[in-house]
Design a protein around this motif. Sequence first.
Motif, short mmCIF file in Angstrom:
data_model
loop_
_atom_site.label_atom_id
_atom_site.label_comp_id
_atom_site.label_asym_id
_atom_site.label_seq_id
_atom_site.Cartn_x
_atom_site.Cartn_y
_atom_site.Cartn_z
N TYR A 131 0.82 -1.21 0.00
CA TYR A 131 0.00 0.00 0.00
C TYR A 131 0.85 1.26 0.00
O TYR A 131 2.05 1.23 0.32
CB TYR A 131 -0.93 0.01 1.21
CG TYR A 131 -0.22 0.16 2.55
CD1 TYR A 131 -0.11 1.40 3.18
CD2 TYR A 131 0.34 -0.95 3.18
CE1 TYR A 131 0.54 1.53 4.39
CE2 TYR A 131 0.98 -0.83 4.40
CZ TYR A 131 1.09 0.41 5.00
OH TYR A 131 1.75 0.55 6.20
N ASN A 132 0.23 2.38 -0.36
CA ASN A 132 0.88 3.68 -0.37
C ASN A 132 0.83 4.25 1.04
O ASN A 132 -0.25 4.47 1.60
CB ASN A 132 0.17 4.61 -1.36
CG ASN A 132 0.88 5.94 -1.51
OD1 ASN A 132 1.22 6.60 -0.53
ND2 ASN A 132 1.10 6.36 -2.75
N SER A 135 -1.11 7.55 1.81
CA SER A 135 -2.56 7.55 1.62
C SER A 135 -3.24 7.09 2.92
O SER A 135 -2.58 6.82 3.92
CB SER A 135 -2.95 6.61 0.48
OG SER A 135 -2.78 5.25 0.88
N ALA A 137 -4.77 4.28 3.09
CA ALA A 137 -5.00 2.86 2.83
C ALA A 137 -4.92 2.01 4.09
O ALA A 137 -5.75 1.12 4.31
CB ALA A 137 -4.00 2.36 1.79
N LYS A 155 -9.46 2.77 -6.19
CA LYS A 155 -8.20 2.84 -5.43
C LYS A 155 -7.37 1.56 -5.49
O LYS A 155 -6.32 1.47 -4.88
CB LYS A 155 -8.51 3.18 -3.96
CG LYS A 155 -9.19 4.53 -3.79
CD LYS A 155 -9.61 4.78 -2.36
CE LYS A 155 -10.33 6.13 -2.23
NZ LYS A 155 -10.81 6.38 -0.86
N GLU A 214 -4.15 3.10 -4.30
CA GLU A 214 -3.68 3.09 -2.92
C GLU A 214 -3.12 1.75 -2.48
O GLU A 214 -2.35 1.68 -1.52
CB GLU A 214 -4.81 3.49 -1.97
CG GLU A 214 -5.23 4.94 -2.10
CD GLU A 214 -6.24 5.34 -1.04
OE1 GLU A 214 -6.60 4.49 -0.18
OE2 GLU A 214 -6.67 6.51 -1.05
#
Length: 334
Positions: A131-132, A135, A137, A155, A214
């Motif tokens: 995941y980012n 973000s 997320a 996303k 994301e």
Amino acid sequence: MLSRLLAITVAFGLSLPSTLLAAEKEVVVYSARNEHLIKPIFDNYTEKTGVKIKYITGEAGALLERVQAEGANTPADMLLTVDAGNLWQAVQTGVLQPVESETLNANVPANLRDPENLWFGLSVRARTIVYNTQSSALEKLSTYEALAEEAWKGKLVLRTSKKVYNQSLVAALIAEHGMEKAEEIVRGWVANLAVDPFSNDTKAIEAVAAGIGEATVVNTYYFGKLIQEKPELPVAIFWPNQETGGVHQNVSGAGIIANAKNKEEAVKLLEWLASEEAQGQFAALNMEYPVNPKVASDPVVAAWGTFKGSQLNVAKYGELQAEAIKLMDRAGYK
């Protein structure tokens, strides 16, 4: 020269030096695992035992077709390939033979080998979520199934359905949830895509890092290799399904060819590859996890954290592969 020496040895009741005898032994391996991932460990085995290892590398499907075409004349003693789906296909074509080995049974967990001992996992590859980190997320992450929920609309980033890794993941969903529920999940994934599926895991991770989406689902070694090259990327690993079935696990693995000319030596090599002595190197070369539970992961891999892995027998991925492909097609997963 050697044949004359053998004749003289037999005639005079002498024994050849063990090093000379060992030099005559060899194992031929057809490997879908790339050369740089097998040559160091094969060189290690030859140095240790004197047994020569000849190998041919190529795509999994092409190697399997080659073994089939060669039939009884194949020079191959061992098939080394990636993904349980490919190993299952090898079983279906009849090119592998069962191996009864207490050593392999002790070193390879039952869920990571063929139920009839036709092949054995040699390294574990976790297909997890990346995941980012910039973000939101992490607040939403929980399971593979939850990626189909409305919160992930626009996303989600995925690799193409054409790769066996995702086919195996969907096969695992079918095994766990049944066909109807699994299709509902995959349709949810497709509805939540931020962009069309990418051709490989690395591009999917880069898209997440760039903020195109994301989160994505990838094999961890792709993450490891990319982060080594670009440590500044804002991505991290999340271990899903820790309260349910566990992280999706797959394997690279090997089996002995049914028409092997050097079966005894091939089995010895296979046993050694699963041993405590060899497992660390075998897994570390591709940033994977040792299949042998007595062996610790490479420090780089261990730094990603621990997780509970799925206990589903990975042979199920092959059994359900055709159904998984049909399901993905129906769901519009390209």
